[in-house]
Design a protein around this motif. Structure first.
Motif, PDB file in Angstrom:
ATOM      1  N   UNK A  66       0.858  -1.185   0.000  1.00 19.55           N
ATOM      2  CA  UNK A  66       0.000   0.000   0.000  1.00 19.55           C
ATOM      3  C   UNK A  66       0.896   1.237   0.000  1.00 19.55           C
ATOM      4  N   UNK A  67       0.470   2.289  -0.702  1.00 23.25           N
ATOM      5  CA  UNK A  67       1.288   3.511  -0.734  1.00 23.25           C
ATOM      6  C   UNK A  67       1.010   4.319   0.514  1.00 23.25           C
ATOM      7  N   UNK A  95      14.310  -4.428   1.159  1.00 22.62           N
ATOM      8  CA  UNK A  95      14.092  -3.401   0.145  1.00 22.62           C
ATOM      9  C   UNK A  95      12.593  -3.117   0.049  1.00 22.62           C
ATOM     10  N   UNK A  96      12.132  -1.989   0.584  1.00 25.27           N
ATOM     11  CA  UNK A  96      10.705  -1.656   0.547  1.00 25.27           C
ATOM     12  C   UNK A  96      10.260  -1.195  -0.835  1.00 25.27           C
ATOM     13  N   UNK A  97       8.950  -1.127  -1.018  1.00 22.33           N
ATOM     14  CA  UNK A  97       8.378  -0.756  -2.320  1.00 22.33           C
ATOM     15  C   UNK A  97       7.770   0.641  -2.335  1.00 22.33           C
ATOM     16  N   UNK A  98       8.120   1.471  -1.360  1.00 21.60           N
ATOM     17  CA  UNK A  98       7.623   2.847  -1.360  1.00 21.60           C
ATOM     18  C   UNK A  98       8.793   3.813  -1.429  1.00 21.60           C
ATOM     19  N   UNK A  99       8.472   5.047  -1.744  1.00 14.79           N
ATOM     20  CA  UNK A  99       9.468   6.114  -1.796  1.00 14.79           C
ATOM     21  C   UNK A  99       8.881   7.343  -1.107  1.00 14.79           C
ATOM     22  N   UNK A 100       9.607   8.439  -1.166  1.00 13.84           N
ATOM     23  CA  UNK A 100       9.131   9.674  -0.544  1.00 13.84           C
ATOM     24  C   UNK A 100       8.121  10.412  -1.419  1.00 13.84           C
ATOM     25  N   UNK A 101       7.876   9.918  -2.615  1.00 15.79           N
ATOM     26  CA  UNK A 101       6.939  10.579  -3.521  1.00 15.79           C
ATOM     27  C   UNK A 101       5.514  10.513  -2.977  1.00 15.79           C
ATOM     28  N   UNK A 102       4.699  11.459  -3.379  1.00 20.42           N
ATOM     29  CA  UNK A 102       3.335  11.552  -2.858  1.00 20.42           C
ATOM     30  C   UNK A 102       2.431  10.445  -3.390  1.00 20.42           C
ATOM     31  N   UNK A 111      11.159   3.002  -7.566  1.00 21.30           N
ATOM     32  CA  UNK A 111      10.994   1.688  -6.944  1.00 21.30           C
ATOM     33  C   UNK A 111      11.377   0.582  -7.929  1.00 21.30           C
ATOM     34  N   UNK A 112      10.969   0.725  -9.192  1.00 15.84           N
ATOM     35  CA  UNK A 112      11.293  -0.283 -10.203  1.00 15.84           C
ATOM     36  C   UNK A 112      12.802  -0.438 -10.361  1.00 15.84           C
ATOM     37  N   UNK A 166      -4.081   3.727  -2.741  1.00 17.48           N
ATOM     38  CA  UNK A 166      -3.334   3.350  -3.938  1.00 17.48           C
ATOM     39  C   UNK A 166      -2.231   2.377  -3.549  1.00 17.48           C
ATOM     40  N   UNK A 167      -1.776   1.604  -4.508  1.00 15.92           N
ATOM     41  CA  UNK A 167      -0.805   0.551  -4.220  1.00 15.92           C
ATOM     42  C   UNK A 167       0.290   0.515  -5.279  1.00 15.92           C
TER      43      UNK A 167
END
Length: 222
Positions: A66-67, A95-102, A111-112, A166-167
């Protein structure tokens, strides 16, 4: 319902995954484990964390996320950190799948790229499944389902009417890049969904079907 069968299943899965990682680490410097979130994997995470492994050579990432912030209650990353990255297993590289982006759309490329750099093919990809037949973030009502199933990219941003957040999900192409695939489910309702999935081929109806063509070890308990 007694938790004993589920606890036993979790220990059996943990032993199998640990052995797979040990086997691959005999031939490779690093081994990658892809896990799923939700409540089902918690006993498995706890059991795996207790296994003896050269954890400093193990990479761990998620099938989807989840984002949300990693501190959020429904963050899969938080689940992994609290239940799997414990004791010696804390030496693993997560290694997580989120970033600092909104939004996941803004962060997807970052992430990719992070995911691409991991030690593919994964030793093990562990999938879960919802009552609607979704796995990872491949939801029947997702506008991005076809993209997630066909893209060459490692990750896809997902908006799904049935889900509040969002995910982001690993693509089917990357989830297929594994030496072993496991489906970990519990309960009679999910067993019935899997039975339905096995007798049809419409992936959009039950997205778990996208992974039934590859060898898939199913771990199920009542």
């Amino acid at each position: 319902m007694s938790g004993c069968p589920r606890e036993q299943l979790a220990r059996q899965l943990a032993e199998a995954v640990a052995e797979a990682l040990r086997t691959d680490l005999e031939h490779h410097d690093q081994a990658l484990l892809v896990v799923s979130g939700g409540s089902t994997p918690v006993p498995f995470f706890t059991a795996l964390a207790a296994c003896r492994l050269p954890w400093e050579r193990v990479q761990i990432t998620l099938a989807d996320e989840r984002w949300v912030a990693e501190t959020a209650d429904d963050s899969n990353a938080r689940l992994v950190r609290e239940h799997l990255l414990r004791g010696p297993a804390a030496a693993a590289t997560f290694v997580p799948l989120t970033s600092e982006h909104a939004t996941p759309e803004e962060g997807c490329d970052v992430v990719a790229e992070r995911v691409e750099a991991l030690a593919w093919p994964a030793s093990v990809v562990i999938l879960g499944m919802g009552g609607d037949g979704h796995t990872a973030s491949f939801f029947p009502d997702s506008r991005e389902l076809d993209l997630a199933l066909t893209t060459d990219s490692a990750a896809v941003a997902v908006r799904t009417p049935s889900q509040p957040q969002p995910r982001i999900t690993l693509s089917a192409g990357h989830l297929h890049r594994a030496r072993r695939h496991v489906l970990h489910i519990t309960g009679g309702d999910k067993r019935a969904v899997l039975a339905r999935a096995l007798v049809g081929d419409d992936v959009r109806e039950l997205p778990i079907r996208a992974f039934l063509a590859c060898p898939l070890a199913t771990y199920w308990a009542p």
